[in-house]
Scaffold this motif. Structure first.
Motif, PDB file in Angstrom:
ATOM      1  N   VAL A 151      27.188  60.216  21.417  1.00 43.62           N
ATOM      2  CA  VAL A 151      26.599  59.413  20.342  1.00 43.62           C
ATOM      3  C   VAL A 151      27.715  58.623  19.684  1.00 43.62           C
ATOM      4  O   VAL A 151      28.793  59.166  19.410  1.00 43.62           O
ATOM      5  CB  VAL A 151      25.906  60.300  19.288  1.00 43.62           C
ATOM      6  CG1 VAL A 151      25.329  59.445  18.157  1.00 43.62           C
ATOM      7  CG2 VAL A 151      24.815  61.148  19.921  1.00 43.62           C
ATOM      8  N   GLY A 152      27.490  57.338  19.444  1.00 44.72           N
ATOM      9  CA  GLY A 152      28.523  56.559  18.777  1.00 44.72           C
ATOM     10  C   GLY A 152      28.224  55.077  18.785  1.00 44.72           C
ATOM     11  O   GLY A 152      27.073  54.654  18.965  1.00 44.72           O
ATOM     12  N   VAL A 153      29.284  54.292  18.618  1.00 42.64           N
ATOM     13  CA  VAL A 153      29.188  52.838  18.611  1.00 42.64           C
ATOM     14  C   VAL A 153      30.284  52.292  19.502  1.00 42.64           C
ATOM     15  O   VAL A 153      31.465  52.576  19.295  1.00 42.64           O
ATOM     16  CB  VAL A 153      29.348  52.257  17.186  1.00 42.64           C
ATOM     17  CG1 VAL A 153      29.260  50.732  17.227  1.00 42.64           C
ATOM     18  CG2 VAL A 153      28.314  52.835  16.249  1.00 42.64           C
ATOM     19  N   ASP A 154      29.913  51.537  20.512  1.00 40.87           N
ATOM     20  CA  ASP A 154      30.873  50.873  21.387  1.00 40.87           C
ATOM     21  C   ASP A 154      30.157  49.671  21.976  1.00 40.87           C
ATOM     22  O   ASP A 154      29.409  49.795  22.943  1.00 40.87           O
ATOM     23  CB  ASP A 154      31.354  51.840  22.478  1.00 40.87           C
ATOM     24  CG  ASP A 154      32.663  51.393  23.107  1.00 40.87           C
ATOM     25  OD1 ASP A 154      33.110  50.274  22.784  1.00 40.87           O
ATOM     26  OD2 ASP A 154      33.219  52.133  23.922  1.00 40.87           O
ATOM     27  N   TYR A 155      30.351  48.518  21.382  1.00 41.58           N
ATOM     28  CA  TYR A 155      29.602  47.294  21.675  1.00 41.58           C
ATOM     29  C   TYR A 155      28.195  47.357  21.077  1.00 41.58           C
ATOM     30  O   TYR A 155      27.637  46.362  20.671  1.00 41.58           O
ATOM     31  CB  TYR A 155      29.508  47.016  23.187  1.00 41.58           C
ATOM     32  CG  TYR A 155      30.853  46.844  23.856  1.00 41.58           C
ATOM     33  CD1 TYR A 155      31.614  45.700  23.654  1.00 41.58           C
ATOM     34  CD2 TYR A 155      31.365  47.837  24.683  1.00 41.58           C
ATOM     35  CE1 TYR A 155      32.846  45.546  24.253  1.00 41.58           C
ATOM     36  CE2 TYR A 155      32.609  47.691  25.287  1.00 41.58           C
ATOM     37  CZ  TYR A 155      33.345  46.531  25.069  1.00 41.58           C
ATOM     38  OH  TYR A 155      34.566  46.394  25.662  1.00 41.58           O
ATOM     39  N   CYS A 156      27.607  48.548  21.057  1.00 40.23           N
ATOM     40  CA  CYS A 156      26.286  48.740  20.466  1.00 40.23           C
ATOM     41  C   CYS A 156      26.147  50.208  20.070  1.00 40.23           C
ATOM     42  O   CYS A 156      26.927  51.052  20.517  1.00 40.23           O
ATOM     43  CB  CYS A 156      25.173  48.338  21.444  1.00 40.23           C
ATOM     44  SG  CYS A 156      25.103  49.379  22.920  1.00 40.23           S
ATOM     45  N   ASP A 157      25.143  50.510  19.241  1.00 46.59           N
ATOM     46  CA  ASP A 157      24.853  51.907  18.924  1.00 46.59           C
ATOM     47  C   ASP A 157      24.275  52.579  20.163  1.00 46.59           C
ATOM     48  O   ASP A 157      23.474  51.971  20.888  1.00 46.59           O
ATOM     49  CB  ASP A 157      23.837  52.000  17.786  1.00 46.59           C
ATOM     50  CG  ASP A 157      24.391  51.465  16.479  1.00 46.59           C
ATOM     51  OD1 ASP A 157      25.620  51.383  16.342  1.00 46.59           O
ATOM     52  OD2 ASP A 157      23.579  51.118  15.592  1.00 46.59           O
ATOM     53  N   PHE A 158      24.685  53.829  20.416  1.00 45.11           N
ATOM     54  CA  PHE A 158      24.133  54.524  21.578  1.00 45.11           C
ATOM     55  C   PHE A 158      23.989  56.003  21.287  1.00 45.11           C
ATOM     56  O   PHE A 158      24.700  56.573  20.464  1.00 45.11           O
ATOM     57  CB  PHE A 158      25.005  54.305  22.822  1.00 45.11           C
ATOM     58  CG  PHE A 158      26.396  54.865  22.697  1.00 45.11           C
ATOM     59  CD1 PHE A 158      26.670  56.190  23.029  1.00 45.11           C
ATOM     60  CD2 PHE A 158      27.443  54.073  22.243  1.00 45.11           C
ATOM     61  CE1 PHE A 158      27.947  56.704  22.917  1.00 45.11           C
ATOM     62  CE2 PHE A 158      28.739  54.584  22.127  1.00 45.11           C
ATOM     63  CZ  PHE A 158      28.982  55.903  22.463  1.00 45.11           C
ATOM     64  N   ALA A 159      23.037  56.615  21.968  1.00 46.50           N
ATOM     65  CA  ALA A 159      22.838  58.063  21.927  1.00 46.50           C
ATOM     66  C   ALA A 159      22.233  58.449  23.272  1.00 46.50           C
ATOM     67  O   ALA A 159      21.086  58.119  23.564  1.00 46.50           O
ATOM     68  CB  ALA A 159      21.907  58.458  20.785  1.00 46.50           C
ATOM     69  N   ASN A 164      36.022  56.217  18.698  1.00 48.85           N
ATOM     70  CA  ASN A 164      34.913  57.163  18.822  1.00 48.85           C
ATOM     71  C   ASN A 164      35.015  57.929  20.146  1.00 48.85           C
ATOM     72  O   ASN A 164      34.124  58.671  20.503  1.00 48.85           O
ATOM     73  CB  ASN A 164      33.564  56.429  18.759  1.00 48.85           C
ATOM     74  CG  ASN A 164      33.304  55.610  20.013  1.00 48.85           C
ATOM     75  OD1 ASN A 164      34.125  54.770  20.364  1.00 48.85           O
ATOM     76  ND2 ASN A 164      32.191  55.845  20.682  1.00 48.85           N
TER      77      ASN A 164
END
Length: 209
Positions: free
Chosen positions: A84-92, A12
């Motif tokens: 915005v994405g996923v890396d260990y957790c969803d984030f924005a 991502n």
């Protein structure tokens, strides 16, 4: 916490591919980007993958001398960053930053530049768009000039640390293989933590003497 830099199928972030990484500072999308970055080379590809760094303060001062108007534009225009994405957790996350942050004397104190997370939204008057991009191109050309950038290749076991507020870093592309061919492990530290540890170390050394 540490994080792994290696190519993967569900990347991502361009850092997790084999592609070229253009000069950038990490996380201008955060209001308070990490101050210090560490990269530990675990595995290195045989061809390509060279690291590149450039002194953002030096380049900013060069821009200020040769084109004061371009410097003024980059140090006063708020740019939108988003990720915005996923890396260990969803984030924005989203933030406005000036590409060149300056102090009360107009001297650069932090560079906030990462085209990978610069938003498509650009909330400035239409007549200021072309001058902004002209200034940004001049800054980017200076960053990428052979006169200013330094290229090197990490070997397994090497650790590099640098000021993420000042030094922009990048990477040359490399070929993918059937398995991971290049693997770095990274970590961040805030400047206030680093300075407090250094003061503590100095105190211990003085007490020992």
């Amino acid at each position: 916490p540490t994080w792994q830099v290696q190519d993967k199928a569900d990347a991502n972030n361009v850092a997790y591919t084999t592609g070229k990484l253009c000069f950038h500072t990490d996380y201008p999308v955060l209001q308070h980007p990490p101050g210090v970055q560490f990269l530990h080379c675990i595995k290195q590809t045989a061809a390509g993958g060279e690291s590149e760094v450039v002194d953002g303060f030096h380049v900013s001062n060069k821009l200020k001398k040769q084109n004061p108007q371009a410097y003024q534009i980059l140090s006063s225009t708020a740019v939108d960053y988003t990720d915005v994405g996923v890396d260990y957790c969803d984030f924005a996350v989203q933030c406005k930053q000036r590409i060149i942050d300056v102090d009360s004397r107009g001297q650069a104190v932090r560079i906030n530049y990462n085209n990978a997370t610069r938003d498509t939204v650009f909330d400035i008057p239409a007549e200021k768009v072309r001058p902004f991009y002209a200034a940004l191109k001049e800054f980017d050309d200076l960053l990428n000039s052979a006169e200013h950038k330094f290229t090197y290749k990490l070997k397994p076991g090497d650790i590099v640390t640098f000021d993420n507020w000042r030094v922009l870093h990048g990477r040359q592309s490399y070929h993918s293989g059937s398995e991971v061919t290049r693997h770095l492990e990274g970590a961040y530290a805030d400047w206030d933590v680093v300075m407090s540890r250094l003061r503590l170390l100095k105190k211990r050394v003085l007490n020992r003497d």
